[in-house]
Scaffold this active site. Sequence first.
Site, PDB file in Angstrom:
ATOM      1  N   ASP A  10      46.191  36.809  61.981  1.00  0.00           N
ATOM      2  CA  ASP A  10      46.778  36.285  60.726  1.00  0.00           C
ATOM      3  C   ASP A  10      46.772  37.369  59.647  1.00  0.00           C
ATOM      4  OD1 ASP A  10      43.963  34.375  59.326  1.00  0.00           O
ATOM      5  OD2 ASP A  10      43.971  36.224  60.505  1.00  0.00           O
ATOM      6  N   HIS A 237      34.871  40.788  59.742  1.00  0.00           N
ATOM      7  CA  HIS A 237      34.724  39.807  60.815  1.00  0.00           C
ATOM      8  C   HIS A 237      35.526  40.207  62.064  1.00  0.00           C
ATOM      9  CE1 HIS A 237      32.984  37.141  57.770  1.00  0.00           C
ATOM     10  NE2 HIS A 237      34.024  37.373  57.008  1.00  0.00           N
TER      11      HIS A 237
HETATM   12  O1  RIB Z   1      36.385  33.565  58.646  1.00  0.00           O
HETATM   13  C1  RIB Z   1      36.851  34.882  58.821  1.00  0.00           C
HETATM   14  C2  RIB Z   1      38.134  34.897  59.568  1.00  0.00           C
HETATM   15  O2  RIB Z   1      39.140  34.167  58.848  1.00  0.00           O
HETATM   16  C3  RIB Z   1      38.711  36.305  59.739  1.00  0.00           C
HETATM   17  O3  RIB Z   1      39.480  36.359  60.912  1.00  0.00           O
HETATM   18  C4  RIB Z   1      39.591  36.441  58.534  1.00  0.00           C
HETATM   19  O4  RIB Z   1      40.614  37.420  58.732  1.00  0.00           O
HETATM   20  C5  RIB Z   1      40.193  35.059  58.473  1.00  0.00           C
HETATM   21  O5  RIB Z   1      41.247  35.001  59.416  1.00  0.00           O
HETATM   22 CA    CA Z   2      41.809  37.150  60.743  1.00  0.00          CA
END
Ligand code: RIB
Ligand code: CA
Length: 308
Positions: A10, A237
Site C-alpha cells: 500500500d 514495519h
Molecule cells: O501497521 C503498519 C503497517 O500498516 C505498515 O505496513 C504500514 O505501511 C501500514 O501499511
Molecule cells: Ca505497508
Amino acid sequence: MAIPILIDTDMGVDDAVAVTLAFYSDGVEVVGLVSVEGNVSLDQATANIGRLLAGLQRTPWPAIGRGLAQPGQGPRAHHVHGPDGLGGIALPTPADFKTQDYLTVYRQAIEQYGSSLVILAIGPLTNLSTLLKQDPKLLAKVGRIVVMGGAVWYKGNVTPHAEFNFHRDPAAAAAVLSSGLPITVVPLDVTRQVAIDESHVAHLRRGRTPGGALLADMIHFPLEQKIDEHVGKFMIHDATALGVILWPKLFMRAAVALEVATSGPKAGQCKPLVGKTGKPTTSVVISVQAADLLENLLEHLCREEFVV
Ligand code: RIB
Ligand code: CA
C-alpha cells in the site's frame, strides 16, 4: 541464488524502505509489485510504485499490478506517510507507466517461479483474500507468504486491539490466515522494535546511493510526526518483514495458529487460535535482533560497511 519475491504493497514510506532495500539486496529478486489500498488510496499507491521506481532510476522494471481497494472507508495513514504517501517529496512521474491487472501479475509470477516464489504482503490482505476466492489452487503453488500485520501480544496502532493492515480489511486477514497456506506473520509486537532516527538518516545521506538519498528525504516527514508516542523515531514495519526473508537468523519464530476478529470494536484483532488440532501452517515472528537488522539495512542501502 536470489529468492524471487512478489511484493503486495500500500506504498507508504515504510513500504518504500522495504522495496528499496529489496532492490539493493542480492538475496532477493523483485519479480512483481502489486498495489493495494491502505496507507493511501489505490490510485495513489499504484502511482507511488511508479514514482519510487523512477526515483530509484531502476531498470528494467518488474511487472506492476494494480490491485484492489477495500469496501469500507476506514482511516488511511496520511498522518504518518504524508499527503502523497511518500513523505511529500518531489519524485519524477514516469512517462510510460503501465500497470496490469493484479491477477495477471500474480498468475505469471506463480506460473514462472512456483514453489520458489515468496509473496511479501505489506499492506491490507485484500488482494490475497480475493485471489484465494477466485483461484484457490493458485496460491497453493507458492513457497511462502510473509505478512506484515497484526498485533498479537502488543497493543494495536489503530485501535487498542488492531494493527493497521489487519484493521483496514479484517475479513481478508481472517480468510488468509485460516487458508492453510504457509504463512509467516511479522506482527507489530516485533516491527515496532526496529526504528530509524536522524542518525540513521545521516548514514543514508553519507552513503550517496540514489536509494539512500531518496529515502533520507522521504523519512523526514514521519520523523517529524508524533507516531505511537514517539517523535523522531520512524518504525520501519515493512522493511523488518522483508528482513525475515533476507536475514532469517536475526529472528525467532513460533508455529502458532491465528484468528482475526472480523467485526465489532475489536475488528482486526489477531490472537492465537487455541484448541486447534494438528501442526499450524502459520508461524509468528516473536523476536528480532533490531540493531543487527538496522546495520544490515544501512549497509545495503548505502553500499558501504559501517561497523569496521
Ligand atoms: O501497521 C503498519 C503497517 O500498516 C505498515 O505496513 C504500514 O505501511 C501500514 O501499511
Ligand atoms: Ca505497508
